[in-house]
Design a protein around this motif. Structure first.
Motif, mmCIF file in Angstrom:
data_model
loop_
_atom_site.group_PDB
_atom_site.id
_atom_site.type_symbol
_atom_site.label_atom_id
_atom_site.label_comp_id
_atom_site.label_asym_id
_atom_site.label_seq_id
_atom_site.Cartn_x
_atom_site.Cartn_y
_atom_site.Cartn_z
ATOM 1 N N LYS A 88 0.843 -1.195 0.000
ATOM 2 C CA LYS A 88 0.000 0.000 0.000
ATOM 3 C C LYS A 88 0.879 1.247 0.000
ATOM 4 C CE LYS A 88 -0.506 0.294 5.057
ATOM 5 N NZ LYS A 88 -1.472 0.304 6.187
ATOM 6 N N TRP A 89 0.262 2.371 -0.295
ATOM 7 C CA TRP A 89 0.980 3.650 -0.259
ATOM 8 C C TRP A 89 0.056 4.696 0.337
ATOM 9 C CZ3 TRP A 89 1.755 8.123 -3.945
ATOM 10 C CH2 TRP A 89 2.924 8.837 -3.649
ATOM 11 N N ARG A 90 0.454 5.243 1.478
ATOM 12 C CA ARG A 90 -0.250 6.335 2.163
ATOM 13 C C ARG A 90 -1.725 6.020 2.444
ATOM 14 N NH1 ARG A 90 1.845 11.466 -1.404
ATOM 15 N NH2 ARG A 90 -0.072 10.906 -2.519
ATOM 16 N N ASN A 91 -2.048 4.754 2.541
ATOM 17 C CA ASN A 91 -3.442 4.339 2.746
ATOM 18 C C ASN A 91 -4.378 4.932 1.689
ATOM 19 O OD1 ASN A 91 -2.595 2.902 4.960
ATOM 20 N ND2 ASN A 91 -4.180 3.677 6.321
ATOM 21 N N GLU A 92 -3.810 5.172 0.507
ATOM 22 C CA GLU A 92 -4.604 5.706 -0.602
ATOM 23 C C GLU A 92 -4.745 4.713 -1.744
ATOM 24 O OE1 GLU A 92 -2.932 9.412 -1.823
ATOM 25 O OE2 GLU A 92 -3.308 10.404 0.091
ATOM 26 N N VAL A 93 -3.721 3.900 -1.960
ATOM 27 C CA VAL A 93 -3.775 2.897 -3.026
ATOM 28 C C VAL A 93 -3.253 1.581 -2.472
ATOM 29 C CG1 VAL A 93 -1.489 3.515 -3.959
ATOM 30 C CG2 VAL A 93 -3.195 2.399 -5.436
ATOM 31 N N PHE A 94 -3.887 0.486 -2.877
ATOM 32 C CA PHE A 94 -3.609 -0.814 -2.272
ATOM 33 C C PHE A 94 -3.411 -1.876 -3.347
ATOM 34 C CE2 PHE A 94 -6.136 1.786 0.487
ATOM 35 C CZ PHE A 94 -5.586 1.610 1.748
ATOM 36 N N GLY A 95 -2.359 -2.668 -3.193
ATOM 37 C CA GLY A 95 -2.173 -3.837 -4.034
ATOM 38 C C GLY A 95 -2.891 -5.003 -3.379
ATOM 39 N N PHE A 96 -3.914 -5.554 -4.038
ATOM 40 C CA PHE A 96 -4.715 -6.590 -3.385
ATOM 41 C C PHE A 96 -4.569 -7.957 -4.031
ATOM 42 C CE2 PHE A 96 -7.386 -4.925 -6.731
ATOM 43 C CZ PHE A 96 -8.126 -5.998 -7.190
ATOM 44 N N THR A 97 -3.700 -8.080 -5.052
ATOM 45 C CA THR A 97 -3.373 -9.378 -5.631
ATOM 46 C C THR A 97 -1.856 -9.511 -5.729
ATOM 47 O OG1 THR A 97 -3.345 -8.655 -7.951
ATOM 48 C CG2 THR A 97 -5.487 -9.308 -7.021
ATOM 49 N N PHE A 98 -1.385 -10.724 -6.051
ATOM 50 C CA PHE A 98 0.053 -11.012 -6.100
ATOM 51 C C PHE A 98 0.263 -11.996 -7.248
ATOM 52 C CE2 PHE A 98 4.006 -12.947 -4.442
ATOM 53 C CZ PHE A 98 4.688 -11.832 -4.001
ATOM 54 N N GLU A 99 0.400 -11.469 -8.469
ATOM 55 C CA GLU A 99 0.291 -12.293 -9.666
ATOM 56 C C GLU A 99 1.636 -12.499 -10.374
ATOM 57 O OE1 GLU A 99 -3.144 -11.014 -12.104
ATOM 58 O OE2 GLU A 99 -3.605 -9.677 -10.425
ATOM 59 N N PRO A 100 2.059 -13.752 -10.555
ATOM 60 C CA PRO A 100 3.317 -14.014 -11.252
ATOM 61 C C PRO A 100 3.198 -13.746 -12.746
ATOM 62 C CG PRO A 100 2.175 -16.066 -10.841
ATOM 63 C CD PRO A 100 1.369 -14.993 -10.155
ATOM 64 N N ILE A 101 4.300 -13.374 -13.342
ATOM 65 C CA ILE A 101 4.392 -13.173 -14.788
ATOM 66 C C ILE A 101 5.046 -14.420 -15.375
ATOM 67 C CG2 ILE A 101 5.266 -11.686 -16.615
ATOM 68 C CD1 ILE A 101 3.139 -10.462 -14.666
ATOM 69 N N VAL A 102 4.457 -14.966 -16.422
ATOM 70 C CA VAL A 102 4.847 -16.301 -16.889
ATOM 71 C C VAL A 102 5.128 -16.323 -18.391
ATOM 72 C CG1 VAL A 102 3.406 -17.334 -15.088
ATOM 73 C CG2 VAL A 102 2.458 -17.012 -17.392
ATOM 74 N N MET A 103 5.650 -17.454 -18.822
ATOM 75 C CA MET A 103 5.703 -17.802 -20.229
ATOM 76 C C MET A 103 4.640 -18.863 -20.492
ATOM 77 S SD MET A 103 9.812 -17.863 -21.105
ATOM 78 C CE MET A 103 10.340 -18.850 -19.696
ATOM 79 N N ALA A 104 4.201 -18.983 -21.721
ATOM 80 C CA ALA A 104 3.229 -20.021 -22.089
ATOM 81 C C ALA A 104 3.595 -20.547 -23.471
ATOM 82 C CB ALA A 104 1.811 -19.466 -22.081
ATOM 83 N N TYR A 105 3.347 -21.825 -23.683
ATOM 84 C CA TYR A 105 3.677 -22.398 -24.982
ATOM 85 C C TYR A 105 2.703 -23.516 -25.327
ATOM 86 C CZ TYR A 105 6.081 -25.885 -22.040
ATOM 87 O OH TYR A 105 6.381 -26.845 -21.100
ATOM 88 N N ARG A 106 2.651 -23.866 -26.609
ATOM 89 C CA ARG A 106 1.825 -24.980 -27.046
ATOM 90 C C ARG A 106 2.442 -26.300 -26.602
ATOM 91 N NH1 ARG A 106 -2.290 -24.653 -30.459
ATOM 92 N NH2 ARG A 106 -1.968 -26.805 -31.157
ATOM 93 N N LEU A 107 1.598 -27.236 -26.236
ATOM 94 C CA LEU A 107 2.066 -28.536 -25.777
ATOM 95 C C LEU A 107 2.948 -29.217 -26.812
ATOM 96 C CD1 LEU A 107 1.944 -30.816 -23.670
ATOM 97 C CD2 LEU A 107 -0.161 -31.605 -24.767
ATOM 98 N N ASP A 108 2.587 -29.072 -28.087
ATOM 99 C CA ASP A 108 3.350 -29.769 -29.129
ATOM 100 C C ASP A 108 4.661 -29.068 -29.485
ATOM 101 O OD1 ASP A 108 2.241 -27.600 -30.384
ATOM 102 O OD2 ASP A 108 1.115 -28.740 -31.888
#
Length: 346
Positions: A111-131
């Protein structure tokens, strides 16, 4: 005196509980957050606050940022994954402070100054086709991705996708962070340019392309969206990078000119509450922040799985540097130069 107190109590009750046929209190939320992904959380809020009529508007990060300054009337709550843009708007005075027990107890790093809040924690990933594995070893690190783009260039030409830093605020933010954490970032950008990587405006477009076979490999996707997609599309494999994984937070604030500040406070408090975070942890892939919540999608569980390779984007004033016009122009100029470098050599 008794009658006056009873009258005041009755009025307060009427403000909270709509009588039959009485319109519920509106609440407008402008959000860069896929409604399908967050639906369980919205449904839980509506059940907890049946007197509030939630109007949740899903837009792109840049559209949400525009609405902060230009919408008339202003939205009640603003949510976005474009962290520097959110911080900049708060710094410009567009946020209303939240004074509540939930806000005071929220982790300082989120959070910052009780004005804005981060409420999730999301990883950044790679994705690819199974084949993809029929043609090459799928990448598990950023270095692996660079190697594939170099050694498997002809196979991957036109089949790699990532964010457009000019059309996506979150994409620009992620690339800025990558540039901080690896000295070979610009080599990777040049390799993607050489492979004619396709730049998309959002993670959904990347995932759709992978499922359809237009793309074989995607870089810097939002893990929350990718994980949901992969559950229903078995041809898509999600990979959390093993060398380091960025983590971004959805940032939320109450607009200073919120037409319905009471409803806005109730909504933001719910996002931070144990009940709201429990829904995030158990019914969405957005990953909860609160340490006292248990579920398959929590920040602590992610830390346990990935360890010290998680690099959360800090929620503090340092984010303001990323939206500085001169810095942004310099970054975009170098992106264009590096992305097109190999083509000019050819």
């Amino acid at each position: 005196m008794i009658s006056r107190r009873f009258h005041a109590f009755a009025l307060a009750a009427l403000m909270l509980v709509p009588a039959s046929g009485w319109t519920a209190t509106p609440l407008v939320v402008e959000a860069a957050l896929d409604k399908d992904v967050v639906a369980p959380l919205l449904e839980a809020f509506e059940q907890a606050y049946p007197d509030i009529a939630l109007d949740f508007r899903d837009r792109s990060t840049l559209q949400v940022d525009e609405r902060v300054a230009e919408a008339d009337p202003a939205p009640d709550v603003v949510i976005s994954s474009a962290m520097p843009w959110q911080m900049a708007r708060v710094n410009e005075g567009y946020a209303r402070r939240l004074d509540s027990a939930e806000a005071r107890d929220w982790p300082e790093w989120a959070k910052w100054r009780n004005e804005v809040f981060g409420f999730t924690f999301e990883p950044i990933v790679m994705a690819y086709r199974l084949d993809l594995s029929r043609h090459m070893m799928p990448p598990s690190t950023h270095a692996d991705l660079h190697t594939l783009l170099t050694e498997q260039l002809e196979l991957l030409r036109g089949r790699v996708t990532t964010y457009s830093p000019s059309r996506s605020g979150v994409g620009y933010t992620l690339f800025q962070q990558d540039a901080r954490y690896t000295t070979r970032f610009w080599d990777l950008v040049a390799a993607m340019g050489n492979a004619d990587a396709v730049l998309e405006a959002n993670t959904r477009a990347m995932l759709e392309g992978i499922s359809e076979g237009r793309y074989w490999l995607g870089y810097n996707l939002l893990g929350s969206y990718a994980m949901v997609w992969a559950q229903e599309h078995p041809e898509v494999i999600v990979q959390v990078p093993q060398d380091y994984s960025l983590v971004m937070m959805r940032m939320a604030f109450i607009h200073r000119d919120a037409p319905h500040p009471g409803a806005a406070r109730a909504f933001l408090d719910f996002l931070l509450s144990r009940d709201g975070q429990r829904v995030i942890a158990g019914e969405t892939p957005l990953f909860s922040v609160r340490p006292d919540v248990i579920g398959p999608y929590t920040a602590q569980r992610l830390r346990d799985q990935v360890g010290d390779r998680l690099y959360p984007i800090p929620l503090n004033a340092s984010l303001l540097a990323f939206v500085d016009p001169q810095r942004r122009d310099a970054f975009m100029a170098r992106w264009a130069r590096e992305f097109d470098r190999a083509k000019s050599v050819e």
